[in-house]
Scaffold this motif. Sequence first.
Motif, mmCIF file in Angstrom:
data_model
loop_
_atom_site.group_PDB
_atom_site.id
_atom_site.type_symbol
_atom_site.label_atom_id
_atom_site.label_comp_id
_atom_site.label_asym_id
_atom_site.label_seq_id
_atom_site.Cartn_x
_atom_site.Cartn_y
_atom_site.Cartn_z
ATOM 1 N N ASN A 36 21.110 -35.689 73.312
ATOM 2 C CA ASN A 36 19.813 -36.101 72.785
ATOM 3 C C ASN A 36 18.956 -34.858 72.588
ATOM 4 O O ASN A 36 18.302 -34.392 73.532
ATOM 5 C CB ASN A 36 19.139 -37.081 73.760
ATOM 6 C CG ASN A 36 17.708 -37.379 73.364
ATOM 7 O OD1 ASN A 36 17.322 -37.200 72.211
ATOM 8 N ND2 ASN A 36 16.913 -37.826 74.318
ATOM 9 N N CYS A 39 15.149 -34.360 73.748
ATOM 10 C CA CYS A 39 14.750 -34.114 75.134
ATOM 11 C C CYS A 39 15.659 -33.084 75.803
ATOM 12 O O CYS A 39 15.293 -32.485 76.799
ATOM 13 C CB CYS A 39 14.784 -35.445 75.895
ATOM 14 S SG CYS A 39 14.423 -35.367 77.637
ATOM 15 N N ASP A 41 18.842 -33.972 76.760
ATOM 16 C CA ASP A 41 19.746 -34.708 77.654
ATOM 17 C C ASP A 41 21.183 -34.553 77.168
ATOM 18 O O ASP A 41 21.469 -34.725 75.980
ATOM 19 C CB ASP A 41 19.409 -36.204 77.650
ATOM 20 C CG ASP A 41 17.951 -36.463 77.945
ATOM 21 O OD1 ASP A 41 17.418 -35.838 78.872
ATOM 22 O OD2 ASP A 41 17.352 -37.298 77.238
ATOM 23 N N CYS A 64 16.879 -35.780 81.768
ATOM 24 C CA CYS A 64 15.690 -36.276 82.441
ATOM 25 C C CYS A 64 16.038 -37.506 83.289
ATOM 26 O O CYS A 64 17.137 -38.056 83.183
ATOM 27 C CB CYS A 64 14.625 -36.613 81.408
ATOM 28 S SG CYS A 64 15.081 -37.981 80.345
ATOM 29 N N SER A 67 17.314 -40.601 81.337
ATOM 30 C CA SER A 67 18.662 -40.534 80.763
ATOM 31 C C SER A 67 19.727 -40.679 81.851
ATOM 32 O O SER A 67 20.726 -41.374 81.657
ATOM 33 C CB SER A 67 18.855 -39.231 79.975
ATOM 34 O OG SER A 67 18.957 -38.122 80.833
ATOM 35 N N ARG A 123 10.712 -41.561 74.610
ATOM 36 C CA ARG A 123 11.733 -41.621 75.665
ATOM 37 C C ARG A 123 12.842 -42.609 75.352
ATOM 38 O O ARG A 123 13.809 -42.705 76.104
ATOM 39 C CB ARG A 123 11.106 -42.010 77.007
ATOM 40 C CG ARG A 123 9.906 -41.198 77.399
ATOM 41 C CD ARG A 123 10.117 -39.694 77.255
ATOM 42 N NE ARG A 123 11.167 -39.160 78.115
ATOM 43 C CZ ARG A 123 10.998 -38.846 79.390
ATOM 44 N NH1 ARG A 123 9.834 -39.004 79.970
ATOM 45 N NH2 ARG A 123 11.990 -38.355 80.107
ATOM 46 N N CYS A 126 16.238 -41.150 75.234
ATOM 47 C CA CYS A 126 16.747 -40.785 76.561
ATOM 48 C C CYS A 126 17.485 -41.986 77.165
ATOM 49 O O CYS A 126 18.553 -41.855 77.758
ATOM 50 C CB CYS A 126 15.603 -40.394 77.485
ATOM 51 S SG CYS A 126 14.579 -39.047 76.874
HETATM 52 ZN ZN ZN Z 1 15.395 -37.389 78.229
#
Ligand code: ZN
Length: 148
Positions: A36, A39, A41, A64, A67, A123, A126
């Motif tokens: 991702n 972010c 991830d 994060c 995720s 988000r 995520c």
């Molecule tokens: Zn994330």
Amino acid sequence: MSDLRELYQELILDHHKRPRNCHALADADCDLEGYNPLCGDKLHLYVKMDGDKVADIGFEGSGCAISVASASLMTEAVKGRTVEQAQNLINNFRDMITGNSSADPSTLGKTAVLAGVREFPTRVKCATLAWHTLRAALDGQHEPVSTE
Ligand code: ZN
């Protein structure tokens, strides 16, 4: 409502701190990477099949809290399910997280704790990374998955 929110928060933090099924599977039938970029991830998903059933599933990754918690909850939810059941779950989760009213929360079990993520559009990817990656793995895809 605030009690419920706290409970949800706690479950998400718990799955972030102690992710379930967070390991590689040496004898996986398929494994796939997901990313991702929004972010940062990263996820590597491993799936072991038994006929049309997900016999075992594991993941490694860094990302994060949302995720990691989502990947952890996803692996718990699909382990032992048939491919068809897993795909239904993926669809219902996507509907829930994108606020689609046709989502059926009763099928989502613990993964429903992530419903609140839909209020934070940045988000959402995520939360869906692990699910996108699972869908691609079940479809027999070999190219790494990106949420972008
Ligand atoms: Zn994330």
